[in-house]
Design a protein around this motif. Structure first.
Motif, short mmCIF file in Angstrom:
data_model
loop_
_atom_site.label_atom_id
_atom_site.label_comp_id
_atom_site.label_asym_id
_atom_site.label_seq_id
_atom_site.Cartn_x
_atom_site.Cartn_y
_atom_site.Cartn_z
N GLY A 184 -8.05 -4.78 1.19
CA GLY A 184 -8.64 -4.21 2.39
C GLY A 184 -9.67 -3.15 2.04
N ARG A 185 -10.00 -2.35 3.04
CA ARG A 185 -11.04 -1.35 2.79
C ARG A 185 -10.46 -0.07 2.18
NH1 ARG A 185 -10.72 -1.08 8.60
NH2 ARG A 185 -9.84 0.91 9.31
N GLY A 186 -9.12 0.11 2.22
CA GLY A 186 -8.50 1.26 1.58
C GLY A 186 -8.67 2.53 2.38
N PRO A 187 -7.98 3.63 1.96
CA PRO A 187 -8.08 4.90 2.66
C PRO A 187 -9.49 5.45 2.60
CG PRO A 187 -6.19 4.89 1.18
CD PRO A 187 -7.01 3.68 0.85
N THR A 188 -9.89 6.14 3.65
CA THR A 188 -11.20 6.78 3.68
C THR A 188 -11.05 8.29 3.64
OG1 THR A 188 -11.14 6.64 6.09
CG2 THR A 188 -12.27 4.87 4.92
N ASP A 189 -10.69 8.87 4.76
CA ASP A 189 -10.56 10.34 4.80
C ASP A 189 -9.16 10.80 4.54
OD1 ASP A 189 -9.51 9.25 7.06
OD2 ASP A 189 -10.27 10.81 8.43
N ASP A 190 -8.23 9.89 4.21
CA ASP A 190 -6.82 10.29 4.02
C ASP A 190 -6.38 10.16 2.57
OD1 ASP A 190 -4.37 11.19 5.19
OD2 ASP A 190 -3.55 9.19 4.87
N VAL A 191 -7.37 10.12 1.66
CA VAL A 191 -7.01 9.94 0.26
C VAL A 191 -6.13 11.08 -0.22
CG1 VAL A 191 -7.93 9.78 -2.08
CG2 VAL A 191 -9.06 8.58 -0.22
N GLY A 192 -6.38 12.26 0.24
CA GLY A 192 -5.57 13.40 -0.17
C GLY A 192 -4.50 13.73 0.83
N GLY A 193 -4.10 12.78 1.69
CA GLY A 193 -3.14 13.04 2.74
C GLY A 193 -1.74 13.27 2.20
N HIS A 194 -0.84 13.49 3.17
CA HIS A 194 0.53 13.83 2.81
C HIS A 194 1.23 12.70 2.08
CE1 HIS A 194 4.29 16.06 3.21
NE2 HIS A 194 4.86 14.92 3.52
N GLY A 195 0.91 11.44 2.47
CA GLY A 195 1.59 10.30 1.86
C GLY A 195 1.36 10.21 0.37
N LEU A 196 0.09 10.23 -0.04
CA LEU A 196 -0.21 10.14 -1.47
C LEU A 196 0.30 11.37 -2.22
CD1 LEU A 196 -3.83 8.65 -1.42
CD2 LEU A 196 -1.67 7.47 -1.89
N VAL B 258 -7.48 -7.49 5.71
CA VAL B 258 -6.70 -7.63 4.50
C VAL B 258 -6.07 -9.02 4.46
CG1 VAL B 258 -4.62 -6.61 5.55
CG2 VAL B 258 -4.87 -6.64 3.08
N THR B 259 -6.20 -9.70 3.33
CA THR B 259 -5.68 -11.06 3.19
C THR B 259 -4.52 -11.14 2.22
OG1 THR B 259 -7.28 -11.53 1.43
CG2 THR B 259 -7.92 -12.04 3.71
N GLY B 260 -4.28 -10.09 1.49
CA GLY B 260 -3.17 -10.14 0.55
C GLY B 260 -2.81 -8.76 0.03
N VAL B 261 -1.51 -8.56 -0.14
CA VAL B 261 -0.99 -7.32 -0.74
C VAL B 261 -0.10 -7.75 -1.90
CG1 VAL B 261 0.34 -5.22 -0.39
CG2 VAL B 261 -1.04 -6.14 1.49
N ASP B 262 -0.51 -7.39 -3.10
CA ASP B 262 0.24 -7.76 -4.30
C ASP B 262 1.08 -6.58 -4.75
OD1 ASP B 262 -0.95 -10.30 -4.37
OD2 ASP B 262 -2.71 -9.48 -5.38
N MET B 263 2.38 -6.80 -4.82
CA MET B 263 3.28 -5.76 -5.31
C MET B 263 3.96 -6.26 -6.57
SD MET B 263 6.56 -3.93 -3.55
CE MET B 263 7.79 -4.40 -4.72
N ALA B 264 3.80 -5.49 -7.66
CA ALA B 264 4.37 -5.88 -8.95
C ALA B 264 5.37 -4.82 -9.40
CB ALA B 264 3.26 -6.04 -9.99
N ARG C 240 -0.92 -0.70 6.01
CA ARG C 240 -1.00 -0.97 7.44
C ARG C 240 -1.95 -0.01 8.15
NH1 ARG C 240 4.47 -2.34 6.82
NH2 ARG C 240 5.11 -0.17 7.07
N LYS C 241 -1.97 1.25 7.69
CA LYS C 241 -2.79 2.26 8.36
C LYS C 241 -4.26 2.18 8.00
CE LYS C 241 -1.17 6.44 8.30
NZ LYS C 241 -0.56 7.68 7.77
N HIS C 242 -4.56 1.80 6.74
CA HIS C 242 -5.92 1.98 6.24
C HIS C 242 -6.61 0.70 5.77
CE1 HIS C 242 -5.11 6.26 6.40
NE2 HIS C 242 -4.06 6.10 5.61
N GLY D 81 -14.32 -4.12 -6.85
CA GLY D 81 -14.48 -5.31 -6.02
C GLY D 81 -13.91 -5.16 -4.63
N GLY D 82 -13.34 -4.00 -4.33
CA GLY D 82 -12.81 -3.76 -2.99
C GLY D 82 -11.31 -3.66 -2.98
N GLY D 83 -10.82 -2.93 -2.02
CA GLY D 83 -9.38 -2.76 -1.90
C GLY D 83 -8.90 -1.44 -2.49
N PHE D 84 -7.60 -1.29 -2.51
CA PHE D 84 -6.99 -0.04 -2.97
C PHE D 84 -5.77 -0.39 -3.82
CE2 PHE D 84 -4.61 3.96 -2.54
CZ PHE D 84 -5.63 4.88 -2.72
#
Length: 390
Positions: A341-353, A319-325, A312-314, A374-377
């Motif tokens: 989607g475009r994925g995290p940019t400057d928050d790759v090393g943020g608190h969440g990850l 974004v057209t689809g989120v696949d959770m397996a 939702r944040k990044h 091909g895009g996404g995260f």
């Protein structure tokens, strides 16, 4: 402190010099009246008195200079031999000095002192054997007593070292307990911080998205806006319940502190919240679910929760689809969340990850996150069934 007055034993331990002074005065005064028996003239008597004083007085310094005190006493005892006097009462101070050295030095050093005392005793006593002052049996007793005094002092030293070792180990154990307690507190604070971050970040992001959608549709589609606000209400209540449970960790009397922690069975509700916020989430479950520990279930839930929050944040509005397996294997469970989607940019090393990585590692699992070809995260967490931290 107990507030109790110190006993007489404590008073004497603080003034041990007074006990040494009493010993010195007692031996010297007991020895002086006997000196005329050994002295043929006044000069010999004065000399023996001086020798007696040299034998007794250094004892006051026995704690600071034990070897020097014994050396002075031995020299005085050797001077005594020049007066052709037999063993004096003041010579008992040599035994005290031997004991004092034995309590403070290694056995080989104290044994040397004891043997010097025995050697002096033999030199002083053998010329007078058969006199009315000393017999061979008495000499043997004196030698045995000297060696016994050395043995006693050595045993006292060993016992003191043993007690000191026990005290040191106890202090070390106490320091280790304090260190472990501080580490445990730090770990618990980090865990609580991760929990609060996951709860607040996920819930607030859902609330923001759904509130924004409701505000945009309140005039054109009031029913849909109402439904979105009801979703905000449910999300807020869920977040409050989880926050209350977390506060219960800090305050045992907090209502709801005994509420069960979320797990895999709550994933459907989590995904429904995301769908209600407009995120196209598709869940795929494969494999037969094995029994999982509570810690592993909570970790799976938090990883999914944080992953959806990051989308939702990044991921952006494109974004057209989120696949959770969710894949179950006999000895492990795998969680995979991917978006286009475009994925995290400057928050790759943020608190969440970082939090997800720490949670996974705490249970002996592995965590990977990064951009997709091909895009996404995409992020993947693999956890053992039981979990090392369970």
């Amino acid at each position: 402190m107990s507030g109790e007055p110190p006993g007489p034993g404590s008073w004497l331990r603080e003034r041990v010099w007074l006990l040494d002074l009493l010993v010195v005065i007692g031996v010297f005064l007991y020895n002086v009246p006997i000196i005329p028996t050994y002295a043929d003239d006044a000069m010999t008597g004065i000399g023996l008195i001086i020798v007696s004083a040299a034998l007794c007085a250094p004892y006051m310094l026995r704690r600071r200079y034990p070897l020097a005190v014994f050396g002075i006493m031995l020299v005085a005892a050797c001077v005594q031999l020049l007066f052709s006097a037999p063993i004096l009462v003041a010579d008992v101070m040599l035994l005290f000095a031997v004991y004092n050295v034995a309590t403070g030095y290694r056995w080989w050093a104290s044994l040397t002192v004891a043997l010097l005392a025995v050697g002096w005793l033999l030199v002083a006593a053998i010329p007078h054997l058969g006199d009315e002052f000393l017999e061979i049996g008495q000499l043997g007793v004196l030698v045995v007593v000297t060696l016994w005094v050395w043995t006693w002092g050595t045993l006292v030293r060993i016992r003191r070292q043993y007690i000191a070792g026990l005290r040191e180990r106890a202090e070390q154990a106490e320091r280790e307990r304090e260190t472990n307690a501080r580490i445990a507190v730090a770990d618990e604070r980090a865990r609580i911080a991760r929990e609060i971050h996951d709860i607040v970040s996920h819930s607030l992001s859902v609330v923001v998205v759904m509130s924004d959608g409701a505000a945009a549709k309140v005039e054109s589609e009031p029913e849909r806006a109402k439904s979105a606000m009801l979703g905000v209400l449910d999300t807020g209540r869920t977040a409050l319940a989880e926050m209350r449970r977390m506060l219960g960790v800090l305050r045992d009397d907090e209502p709801g502190s005994q509420a069960p922690q979320p797990g895999i069975t709550q994933l459907e509700d989590l995904i429904e919240q995301s769908r209600a916020a407009g995120m196209p989430v598709a869940l795929t479950v494969s494999g037969e679910r094995p029994p999982l520990s509570q810690g592993v279930e909570l970790t799976v839930y938090r990883v999914v929760q944080e992953a959806l929050t990051n989308v939702r944040k990044h991921a952006g509005s494109q974004v057209t689809g989120v696949d959770m397996a969710l894949t179950y294997r006999p000895e492990e469970v795998e969680v995979r969340v991917a978006d286009d989607g475009r994925g995290p940019t400057d928050d790759v090393g943020g608190h969440g990850l970082v939090g997800m990585r720490e949670r996974t590692a705490a249970h002996g699992g592995t965590f990977q996150a990064g951009a997709r070809v091909g895009g996404g995260f995409e992020l993947v967490a693999v956890l053992p069934r039981e979990g090392e931290g369970a």
